[in-house]
Design a protein around this motif. Structure first.
Motif, PDB file in Angstrom:
ATOM      1  N   LEU A 235       0.836  -1.204   0.000  1.00  0.00           N
ATOM      2  CA  LEU A 235       0.000   0.000   0.000  1.00  0.00           C
ATOM      3  C   LEU A 235       0.868   1.250   0.000  1.00  0.00           C
ATOM      4  N   TYR A 236       1.932   1.236   0.791  1.00  0.00           N
ATOM      5  CA  TYR A 236       2.846   2.386   0.842  1.00  0.00           C
ATOM      6  C   TYR A 236       3.389   2.714  -0.542  1.00  0.00           C
ATOM      7  N   LEU A 237       3.851   1.701  -1.258  1.00  0.00           N
ATOM      8  CA  LEU A 237       4.428   1.912  -2.581  1.00  0.00           C
ATOM      9  C   LEU A 237       3.371   2.393  -3.578  1.00  0.00           C
ATOM     10  N   CYS A 238       2.164   1.839  -3.460  1.00  0.00           N
ATOM     11  CA  CYS A 238       1.075   2.289  -4.335  1.00  0.00           C
ATOM     12  C   CYS A 238       0.829   3.781  -4.145  1.00  0.00           C
ATOM     13  N   LEU A 239       0.711   4.208  -2.909  1.00  0.00           N
ATOM     14  CA  LEU A 239       0.424   5.615  -2.635  1.00  0.00           C
ATOM     15  C   LEU A 239       1.591   6.502  -3.054  1.00  0.00           C
ATOM     16  N   GLN A 240       2.814   6.050  -2.818  1.00  0.00           N
ATOM     17  CA  GLN A 240       3.975   6.854  -3.181  1.00  0.00           C
ATOM     18  C   GLN A 240       4.068   7.066  -4.689  1.00  0.00           C
ATOM     19  N   THR A 241       3.636   6.079  -5.462  1.00  0.00           N
ATOM     20  CA  THR A 241       3.761   6.191  -6.917  1.00  0.00           C
ATOM     21  C   THR A 241       2.531   6.817  -7.564  1.00  0.00           C
ATOM     22  N   LEU A 242       1.455   6.986  -6.809  1.00  0.00           N
ATOM     23  CA  LEU A 242       0.228   7.559  -7.364  1.00  0.00           C
ATOM     24  C   LEU A 242      -0.019   9.003  -6.941  1.00  0.00           C
ATOM     25  N   VAL A 243       0.258   9.303  -5.676  1.00  0.00           N
ATOM     26  CA  VAL A 243      -0.249  10.533  -5.059  1.00  0.00           C
ATOM     27  C   VAL A 243       0.776  11.665  -5.146  1.00  0.00           C
ATOM     28  N   LYS A 244       0.301  12.820  -5.536  1.00  0.00           N
ATOM     29  CA  LYS A 244       1.097  14.051  -5.504  1.00  0.00           C
ATOM     30  C   LYS A 244       0.603  14.913  -4.354  1.00  0.00           C
ATOM     31  N   PRO A 245       1.442  15.793  -3.825  1.00  0.00           N
ATOM     32  CA  PRO A 245       1.000  16.664  -2.741  1.00  0.00           C
ATOM     33  C   PRO A 245      -0.294  17.396  -3.101  1.00  0.00           C
ATOM     34  N   GLY A 246      -1.266  17.314  -2.194  1.00  0.00           N
ATOM     35  CA  GLY A 246      -2.543  17.968  -2.402  1.00  0.00           C
ATOM     36  C   GLY A 246      -3.622  17.070  -2.962  1.00  0.00           C
ATOM     37  N   ASP A 247      -3.257  15.875  -3.450  1.00  0.00           N
ATOM     38  CA  ASP A 247      -4.273  14.945  -3.948  1.00  0.00           C
ATOM     39  C   ASP A 247      -5.123  14.403  -2.808  1.00  0.00           C
ATOM     40  N   ASP A 248      -6.376  14.079  -3.128  1.00  0.00           N
ATOM     41  CA  ASP A 248      -7.271  13.456  -2.161  1.00  0.00           C
ATOM     42  C   ASP A 248      -7.238  11.938  -2.315  1.00  0.00           C
ATOM     43  N   VAL A 249      -7.309  11.239  -1.185  1.00  0.00           N
ATOM     44  CA  VAL A 249      -7.429   9.778  -1.177  1.00  0.00           C
ATOM     45  C   VAL A 249      -8.603   9.418  -0.283  1.00  0.00           C
ATOM     46  N   ILE A 250      -9.559   8.698  -0.828  1.00  0.00           N
ATOM     47  CA  ILE A 250     -10.766   8.340  -0.083  1.00  0.00           C
ATOM     48  C   ILE A 250     -10.546   7.059   0.709  1.00  0.00           C
ATOM     49  N   VAL A 251     -10.957   7.096   1.977  1.00  0.00           N
ATOM     50  CA  VAL A 251     -11.035   5.896   2.805  1.00  0.00           C
ATOM     51  C   VAL A 251     -12.437   5.820   3.384  1.00  0.00           C
ATOM     52  N   PHE A 252     -12.931   4.603   3.560  1.00  0.00           N
ATOM     53  CA  PHE A 252     -14.265   4.407   4.106  1.00  0.00           C
ATOM     54  C   PHE A 252     -14.170   4.259   5.625  1.00  0.00           C
ATOM     55  N   GLU A 253     -14.962   5.056   6.311  1.00  0.00           N
ATOM     56  CA  GLU A 253     -14.910   5.152   7.781  1.00  0.00           C
ATOM     57  C   GLU A 253     -16.026   4.329   8.422  1.00  0.00           C
ATOM     58  N   PRO A 254     -15.634   3.487   9.409  1.00  0.00           N
ATOM     59  CA  PRO A 254     -14.320   3.317  10.055  1.00  0.00           C
ATOM     60  C   PRO A 254     -13.302   2.651   9.113  1.00  0.00           C
ATOM     61  N   PHE A 255     -12.024   2.816   9.460  1.00  0.00           N
ATOM     62  CA  PHE A 255     -10.946   2.401   8.569  1.00  0.00           C
ATOM     63  C   PHE A 255      -9.802   1.827   9.388  1.00  0.00           C
TER      64      PHE A 255
END
Length: 528
Positions: A170-190
């Motif tokens: 998951l860490y690598l996925c986020l590092q290669t996808l996300v740029k500063p300021g991008d939103d990432v949705i998580v379903f709550e509770p998480f």
């Protein structure tokens, strides 16, 4: 000098998170930074070779001078977490531990035998480096398996990445996808790890609440219920800034299995997101669907009874990275072998980043797992396969714990009507239990609790550990601070049943003490 902020974001986190080289030797901060990018070298060139020392204020918070970008993104407060706090409680008190989600028994014998065979097979050189993106024998096995799961060919060399556990995937996925300021949705509770991994990538976690629907709507009754994703709620939170959606099914902490309709809501909502938005489908509990949805018999994948892979939905292969691991399936969380699977365009950046995180996951464990996977498909202890055995085992343990929880006054899901998976029960606190919590423990300062305040769920779990010898995990760390402070997590606790029968029996005995305990008189309880 200008440079790509996306690459810088990944490099910054790698440089500050990992203090060993590709080959396993300790590196100074100066050397780590030099290996990431020219831009980073220029950024620190005026600092010389001396690494600033971290310093702390009187409250133990890091001051702004001595740490890197990753720590800045996490926040500089050096405070305990729910895991450090309840680990402390388990060490200071004699407790039955139903807190953290790891089995307290050995992996199946065929898995251990496979690992031993791999370790002793000198011909295959399992004690040396292997291919960075995944040991050839293992990726071949994973490609074979996911070919059946997803109904499509999987290229083992370009569409699979093997990692140190699912968390690193998951860490690598986020590092290669996300740029500063991008939103990432998580379903709550998480699962609480998601939030800080998003922050490390420079993203903004966006919390989409699942709605709890009790079986009994009477406000005077405390019943179990179901967690539901409303499509209109999802649409309110998604936007062109949305770069990723993290889907976890079966779900930690609730045990929810997302319905086919809910998955299709997510697929449809992608039309409102960034055109490059990707679904990160965390499926580490896919083999532990103990209460499968009744309508899914015709769409089940190989050995995953009741589970639907999001990537198998029409058109979703190209927009999904599937994440999983061996730890939960083989009761071997310490093996730390995970993987992510997806189209080459999404795997290639992960392959590019992997060598700068670690050269490879353990070769010998990867080889052992490659040998264990085909053996798991064979008949096992009277069941058609190891996976059938695993489901039966967890169903029995779930029922054993659920019976004890209900007898003690908790409300739990009715698994005859509510699908469930994983190995946690998200139990609802009954009135009689709530009334036993000493008022002196509620809404008091606790640095480890969300917002620094122990609400009802936290107070109950701390009291159970210290006074009843039972360790459970409060719900509030699985909610955003805003939701926690609004009381949305007050009524729930997470309880693990991935434990031996003896452990669950001891827990049942501790729970039974709640029925015999006296209720704290009203005049001794403060307003809650």
């Amino acid at each position: 000098m200008k440079f790509n902020s996306h690459i810088l974001s990944a490099a910054l986190s790698v440089a500050t998170m990992f203090s060993v080289s590709t080959w396993g030797f300790p590196l100074s901060s100066h050397v780590r930074i030099e290996r990431t990018s020219t831009a980073l070298r220029e950024r620190v060139s005026d600092q010389g070779s001396q690494t600033p020392q971290n310093s702390f204020d009187s409250s133990g918070n890091l001051l702004s001078g001595g740490h890197g970008e990753a720590i800045l993104r996490l926040g500089t407060a050096a405070k305990p977490t729910v895991w450090t706090e309840f680990s402390r409680l388990s060490q200071q008190n004699e407790v039955v531990n139903l807190g953290q989600g790891f089995p307290d028994w050995l992996p199946p014998k065929f898995a251990v035998d496979s690992l031993v065979e791999a370790a002793l097979d000198s011909a295959s050189y399992p004690h040396q480096y292997t291919r960075t993106a995944g040991h050839p024998n293992l990726v071949q096995q994973l490609a074979r398996r996911y070919r059946a799961h997803l109904g499509r060919d999987i290229d083992p060399m370009t569409e699979i990445s093997v990692t140190v556990g699912a968390s690193q995937a998951l860490y690598l996925c986020l590092q290669t996808l996300v740029k500063p300021g991008d939103d990432v949705i998580v379903f709550e509770p998480f699962f609480d790890l998601y939030v800080n991994q998003i922050k490390l990538a420079g993203g903004n976690p966006v919390f989409v609440p699942l709605r709890f629907v009790p079986y009994n709507e009477d406000e005077n009754a405390i019943s179990g219920g179901e967690w539901v994703l409303d499509p209109e709620t999802l649409k309110q939170f998604i936007s062109t800034k949305t770069r990723a959606i993290i889907l976890n099914s079966p779900h930690n902490p609730t045990g929810k299995i997302f319905t086919r309709d809910e998955m299709e809501y997510i697929a449809e909502a992608l039309e409102l997101a960034n055109p490059d938005c990707v679904v990160l489908s965390d499926e580490v509990y896919k083999y532990i669907v103990h209460s499968p949805p009744k309508e899914r018999a015709a769409e089940e994948s190989l050995f995953c009874r009741g589970h639907v892979h999001f990537a198998s939905l029409p058109g979703m292969w190209d927009r999904t990275i599937t994440i999983s691991s061996a730890g939960k399936t083989f009761s071997a969380t310490g093996w730390q072998i995970g993987w992510c699977i997806g189209p080459q365009r999404l795997m290639a950046p992960i392959h590019q980043l992997l060598p700068y995180v670690q050269f490879c996951a353990s070769t010998v464990v990867q080889e052992g797992l490659a040998r264990a996977l085909p053996r798991a498909d064979e008949p096992y202890l009277g069941h058609e396969s190891y996976y059938d055995y695993l489901r039966a085992k967890y169903t029995k343990k779930r029922d054993q714990l659920a019976t004890a929880l209900k007898a003690a006054g908790f409300a739990v899901p009715d698994y005859d009507r509510t699908p469930g998976g994983g190995f946690f029960i998200f139990a609802r606190i009954g009135k009689e239990i709530r009334d036993q919590i000493p008022a002196s423990r509620i809404l008091v300062k606790n640095d480890a609790a969300p917002g620094g305040v122990a609400r009802q769920d936290w107070a109950l779990c701390q009291w159970l550990a210290e006074e009843r010898g039972l360790l459970c995990i409060p719900a509030s760390p699985f909610f955003s601070l805003e939701s926690s402070e609004a009381g949305k997590s007050d009524e729930f606790v997470r309880i693990a049943f991935c434990k031996t029968d003896e452990t669950i029996e001891a827990a049942a005995e501790a729970l039974s003490s709640l029925k015999t305990a006296s209720v704290v008189p009203d005049q001794e309880r403060k307003s809650r």
